[in-house]
Write a protein that holds these residues in place. Structure first.
Motif, PDB file in Angstrom:
ATOM      1  N   MET A 335      41.155 -19.577  59.665  1.00  0.00           N
ATOM      2  CA  MET A 335      42.152 -19.860  60.763  1.00  0.00           C
ATOM      3  C   MET A 335      43.631 -20.066  60.116  1.00  0.00           C
ATOM      4  N   GLN A 336      43.603 -20.588  58.844  1.00  0.00           N
ATOM      5  CA  GLN A 336      45.000 -20.572  58.292  1.00  0.00           C
ATOM      6  C   GLN A 336      45.733 -19.274  57.830  1.00  0.00           C
ATOM      7  N   MET A 337      44.800 -18.269  57.522  1.00  0.00           N
ATOM      8  CA  MET A 337      45.302 -16.959  57.607  1.00  0.00           C
ATOM      9  C   MET A 337      45.866 -16.353  58.718  1.00  0.00           C
ATOM     10  N   GLY A 374      39.112 -15.003  61.797  1.00  0.00           N
ATOM     11  CA  GLY A 374      40.139 -15.826  62.761  1.00  0.00           C
ATOM     12  C   GLY A 374      41.082 -15.207  63.552  1.00  0.00           C
ATOM     13  N   PHE A 375      41.390 -15.982  64.574  1.00  0.00           N
ATOM     14  CA  PHE A 375      42.278 -15.419  65.632  1.00  0.00           C
ATOM     15  C   PHE A 375      43.096 -16.688  66.038  1.00  0.00           C
ATOM     16  N   CYS A 376      44.370 -16.173  66.000  1.00  0.00           N
ATOM     17  CA  CYS A 376      45.415 -17.245  66.630  1.00  0.00           C
ATOM     18  C   CYS A 376      46.383 -16.695  67.505  1.00  0.00           C
ATOM     19  N   ASP A 377      46.578 -17.179  68.581  1.00  0.00           N
ATOM     20  CA  ASP A 377      47.962 -16.852  69.522  1.00  0.00           C
ATOM     21  C   ASP A 377      48.751 -18.082  69.666  1.00  0.00           C
ATOM     22  N   GLU A 378      49.415 -17.951  71.002  1.00  0.00           N
ATOM     23  CA  GLU A 378      50.400 -19.345  71.127  1.00  0.00           C
ATOM     24  C   GLU A 378      49.454 -20.214  71.707  1.00  0.00           C
ATOM     25  N   LYS A 379      48.163 -19.922  72.327  1.00  0.00           N
ATOM     26  CA  LYS A 379      47.265 -20.840  72.982  1.00  0.00           C
ATOM     27  C   LYS A 379      46.204 -21.324  71.904  1.00  0.00           C
ATOM     28  N   VAL A 380      45.459 -20.464  71.301  1.00  0.00           N
ATOM     29  CA  VAL A 380      44.490 -20.892  70.613  1.00  0.00           C
ATOM     30  C   VAL A 380      44.460 -20.640  69.077  1.00  0.00           C
ATOM     31  N   CYS A 381      43.990 -21.221  68.232  1.00  0.00           N
ATOM     32  CA  CYS A 381      43.518 -20.918  66.890  1.00  0.00           C
ATOM     33  C   CYS A 381      42.228 -21.235  66.475  1.00  0.00           C
ATOM     34  N   THR A 382      41.525 -20.227  66.226  1.00  0.00           N
ATOM     35  CA  THR A 382      39.999 -20.360  66.213  1.00  0.00           C
ATOM     36  C   THR A 382      39.270 -19.552  65.008  1.00  0.00           C
ATOM     37  N   ALA A 383      38.205 -19.524  64.747  1.00  0.00           N
ATOM     38  CA  ALA A 383      37.464 -18.683  63.844  1.00  0.00           C
ATOM     39  C   ALA A 383      35.854 -18.492  64.322  1.00  0.00           C
ATOM     40  N   ARG A 384      35.564 -17.432  63.814  1.00  0.00           N
ATOM     41  CA  ARG A 384      34.306 -17.291  64.552  1.00  0.00           C
ATOM     42  C   ARG A 384      33.413 -16.720  63.261  1.00  0.00           C
ATOM     43  N   LYS A 385      32.100 -17.151  63.321  1.00  0.00           N
ATOM     44  CA  LYS A 385      31.416 -17.056  62.056  1.00  0.00           C
ATOM     45  C   LYS A 385      30.106 -15.948  62.165  1.00  0.00           C
ATOM     46  N   VAL A 386      30.189 -14.973  61.792  1.00  0.00           N
ATOM     47  CA  VAL A 386      29.176 -14.082  61.641  1.00  0.00           C
ATOM     48  C   VAL A 386      28.375 -13.543  60.232  1.00  0.00           C
ATOM     49  N   VAL A 387      27.093 -13.501  60.609  1.00  0.00           N
ATOM     50  CA  VAL A 387      26.529 -13.105  59.262  1.00  0.00           C
ATOM     51  C   VAL A 387      25.861 -11.637  59.422  1.00  0.00           C
ATOM     52  N   ALA A 403      36.131  -8.060  64.372  1.00  0.00           N
ATOM     53  CA  ALA A 403      37.575  -8.467  64.583  1.00  0.00           C
ATOM     54  C   ALA A 403      38.374  -7.920  65.899  1.00  0.00           C
ATOM     55  N   LEU A 404      38.012  -6.825  65.792  1.00  0.00           N
ATOM     56  CA  LEU A 404      38.795  -5.893  66.829  1.00  0.00           C
ATOM     57  C   LEU A 404      38.296  -6.372  68.260  1.00  0.00           C
ATOM     58  N   ASP A 405      36.868  -6.626  68.249  1.00  0.00           N
ATOM     59  CA  ASP A 405      36.229  -6.930  69.671  1.00  0.00           C
ATOM     60  C   ASP A 405      36.584  -8.473  69.888  1.00  0.00           C
ATOM     61  N   LEU A 406      36.728  -9.487  68.884  1.00  0.00           N
ATOM     62  CA  LEU A 406      37.268 -10.549  69.081  1.00  0.00           C
ATOM     63  C   LEU A 406      38.793 -10.700  69.942  1.00  0.00           C
ATOM     64  N   VAL A 407      39.602  -9.749  69.297  1.00  0.00           N
ATOM     65  CA  VAL A 407      40.868  -9.302  70.000  1.00  0.00           C
ATOM     66  C   VAL A 407      40.551  -9.087  71.286  1.00  0.00           C
ATOM     67  N   ARG A 408      40.046  -8.117  71.568  1.00  0.00           N
ATOM     68  CA  ARG A 408      39.670  -7.339  72.978  1.00  0.00           C
ATOM     69  C   ARG A 408      39.274  -8.619  73.947  1.00  0.00           C
ATOM     70  N   ARG A 409      38.283  -9.412  73.470  1.00  0.00           N
ATOM     71  CA  ARG A 409      37.860 -10.403  74.237  1.00  0.00           C
ATOM     72  C   ARG A 409      38.541 -11.482  74.769  1.00  0.00           C
ATOM     73  N   HIS A 410      39.567 -11.896  73.622  1.00  0.00           N
ATOM     74  CA  HIS A 410      40.519 -12.968  73.746  1.00  0.00           C
ATOM     75  C   HIS A 410      41.816 -12.653  74.821  1.00  0.00           C
ATOM     76  N   VAL A 411      42.135 -11.215  74.568  1.00  0.00           N
ATOM     77  CA  VAL A 411      43.115 -10.637  75.433  1.00  0.00           C
ATOM     78  C   VAL A 411      42.583 -10.662  77.004  1.00  0.00           C
ATOM     79  N   LEU A 412      41.352 -10.094  77.134  1.00  0.00           N
ATOM     80  CA  LEU A 412      40.944  -9.981  78.415  1.00  0.00           C
ATOM     81  C   LEU A 412      40.471 -11.130  78.918  1.00  0.00           C
ATOM     82  N   GLY A 413      40.318 -12.480  78.170  1.00  0.00           N
ATOM     83  CA  GLY A 413      39.741 -13.708  78.668  1.00  0.00           C
ATOM     84  C   GLY A 413      38.252 -13.676  78.673  1.00  0.00           C
ATOM     85  N   ILE A 414      37.745 -12.948  78.023  1.00  0.00           N
ATOM     86  CA  ILE A 414      36.079 -12.745  78.183  1.00  0.00           C
ATOM     87  C   ILE A 414      35.444 -13.657  77.121  1.00  0.00           C
ATOM     88  N   SER A 415      34.429 -14.312  77.228  1.00  0.00           N
ATOM     89  CA  SER A 415      33.792 -15.237  76.434  1.00  0.00           C
ATOM     90  C   SER A 415      33.385 -14.676  75.203  1.00  0.00           C
TER      91      SER A 415
END
Lengths: 418, 418
Positions: A335-337, A374-387, A403-415
């Motif tokens: 998240m900090q990165m 990690g994903f941060c924009d002006e509204k959220v700052c979060t991180a997803r754990k994957v193995v 990581a790219l899919d995380l951006v896609r989903r955040h931008v589109l507002g998908i879970s």
């Protein structure tokens, strides 16, 4: 119309070169509704090459051959073609001019072996090579077509696009009936889960066909519809696509050749958003994917690859205490990165990756394959754990995809959950 | 011993998937001195699959089949095997346990379609799949071997390494006579130039064989020596290698599977040098290549991907006046970027890339393909100008290769001219 693709070269059988040519040609022919019945790979052996020419000639209408047209001693395809068609060599001024122009552009002298490439089978029409010295051959005989191209992929691709495809298109016209294919690209869901999620395939498909094409980054769904006329086929294709999207829509990021990075790029551009990335474990691959898209300079500002902890602190302003307490591979540091690269670059979105790609680097509580994105924009700052698994390069690529899919989903507002 | 590789799957013929499996298997078999006579790709069509099994069975001793073992409806290889060998399915407790363990590790429930994969042809010995749910089959009959593996590359690769190769090695032993292959990897010289530079091939080779394998990044030279005993073959191979190195040594960066990035990594590690990179046009790909090497954290400190001019000024301390006067794609900026990343990171070496990758971005005096690669260490700060072609992704990859080679040559003290 039935096609047969022959690739020539010991290096393909010895495994030193992957045969990308056959699949490239196969895709282009499929787009023309020309049926690729079979492909084969043959050694650099004159009698085996001529034997395979015979077999393929008997069972196909279009025969495409690649490889063995180079300037060195192990390139024997030209002579096999001459013998197969019982023709001879003839000198082509045009080919020599092309070779000379190519060398001039590169500020190099034409060599004797390159000059010899201007001798071509008399029966053949020359296919111009814009990217190399070896000309291709187009031969028509007994209502069949015999095409020979160099084995170097980008030279072959150039000839396919500038000459072979337009010519075949002209010849086949609308004679092939209506066939349409659509590929839906998914990521973040295993093949068997996707299969179960779709449920009753007969209900979805009817007469259409569906293939599951898994790869390490996701599963592609290929829908094929055949019919008498284009209208019916198109309508059926839309119907099937809608039914699939109703069941598994949020895993589908694009169609056909869409790459996840091009889809993400388009989303960012449409929304006038900018992005920067901070990579540890992906080592530059995330930035590389984003910048593979032409025009990415409009939304991609910068990337920072911080392998060392010092770089994380200096460039990304990661808190040293947090690094010590949680370790570099942690939700907190991810998240900090992301926030660090976002704030220092002034972009709308910051994305980060930190993980253990292997084969070394695992600790008792942090296995190889553990990744935080990690994903941060002006509204959220979060991180997803994957193995992920144990393979370094696969882990890097899967992390980039996630990581790219995380951006896609955040931008589109998908879970962002699975 | 003669091998035949069959790959099954419409996606391979339609070109949606590149057939990497055949080349992977081909390479492994060649290492065992098993001759790969031919490979073919067949559609998902039961009668065509069984016909191809027959053809291959008649002309080969080892038959390797991949694809069509997945859990969905379009996977028909298992039934074709059952019919070809006139056998039936039998339930394997081991396979089911393996599937259950795999799903547990991923925190997912086993689905019905996956459970069915535990039913295997009775004639087959099961090849365990550590990376997926589909088991492989090993069948011996009439002194021939018939091997079936999944089409997903990393699952097939796992089976090859853990089971198929050791087993084949055991069976073939020393019966195959002595054959050795060596590949010398070159970069920075076109095929025809390399050919001319080597001069009289008969003098170099004698009974040995040499193949030129060009790719966009360089030309690989494959030497093959055959003989009665290993000693003679080894000596001959060393002799040929030395003669080739005497003629074109500085273009040879490594052998066989050596990647340029692993060679550069080894050079840096041996000399206790550290490196950082500043990328504009390569967009993270240079850092990505360097960090593909396990253990790269020892010499790779950081990478900065500065697409925007602002990032070049802020992070790399590039002089704004120089940027304005010469433009971002210039020798001066390349040098400042390399020096900037070197001084801010405190590494021994700084490397940079700036160029126009295309398809857009060209100006009247700066064409697509123009690239400057910067290199700075404590002794020199320099930049090399290169002009590549029109393909964006190819240009990125070629620039990365040229940048890595520049580092290699500087570290080794070899001339950096062509």
């Amino acid at each position: 119309m039935k096609a047969y693709i022959i690739s020539i070269g010991d290096e393909l059988l010895l495994g030193q070169t992957v045969n990308t040519n056959a699949s490239y040609i196969g895709e282009k022919l499929s787009d023309l509704n020309i049926d690729v019945a079979k492909t084969s790979v043959i050694r650099d052996n004159a009698s085996e090459i001529k034997d395979e020419f015979k077999i393929a000639w008997n069972i196909s209408d279009v025969l495409l051959v690649t490889g063995g047209l180079g300037p060195t001693h192990d390139d024997i395809t030209r002579n096999c073609v001459v013998e197969f068609f019982n023709t001879k060599l003839t000198f082509s001024e045009d080919v020599l001019d092309n070779i000379k122009a190519l060398f001039k552009k590169r500020n190099r002298e034409v060599t004797d072996v390159n000059e010899d490439q201007a001798n071509v089978p008399k029966i053949a029409q020359v296919i111009r090579n814009d990217k190399g010295t070896a000309p291709g051959y187009w031969i028509e005989k007994d209502a069949k077509i015999f095409i020979v191209m160099p084995g170097v992929p980008y030279e072959m691709e150039g000839m396919m696009n500038s000459f072979v495809i337009p010519r075949l298109q002209e010849m086949t016209g609308d004679k092939q009936g209506a066939v349409k294919r659509l590929v839906l690209n998914t990521t973040g869901i295993p093949e068997s889960y996707l299969f179960e999620k779709l449920g009753d395939l007969d209900e979805i498909l009817g007469e259409a066909k569906l293939a599951f094409l898994p790869n390490p980054y996701g599963v592609k769904l290929r829908i094929t519809v055949k019919g008498d006329d284009e209208g019916t086929v198109n309508n059926k294709l839309i119907e099937v696509e809608q039914k699939i999207r109703a069941k598994a829509g949020r895993f589908i990021y694009g169609k056909n050749d869409d790459s996840l990075e091009s889809v993400v790029g388009k989303l960012l551009e449409e929304r006038d958003l900018t992005i920067s990335v901070a990579e540890s474990c992906t080592g530059g691959s995330l930035a590389n994917h984003l910048t593979n898209v032409s025009g990415s300079g409009k939304y991609f500002d910068r990337g920072v690859v911080c392998y060392s902890n010092a770089a994380k602190v200096e460039i990304l302003k990661v808190n040293e205490d947090v690094l010590i307490e949680h370790g570099a591979v942690s939700r907190e540091v991810a998240m900090q990165m992301a926030e660090g690269v976002r704030s220092t670059s002034g972009t709308d979105i910051g994305v980060s990756t930190t993980g253990i790609m292997g084969p070394t680097g695992a600790t008792t509580d942090k296995p190889v394959g553990l990744v935080y994105i990690g994903f941060c924009d002006e509204k959220v700052c979060t991180a997803r754990k994957v193995v992920f698994g144990g393979d370094r390069l696969l882990n890097k690529q899967r992390t980039v995809q996630a990581a790219l899919d995380l951006v896609r989903r955040h931008v589109l507002g998908i879970s962002v959950d699975d």
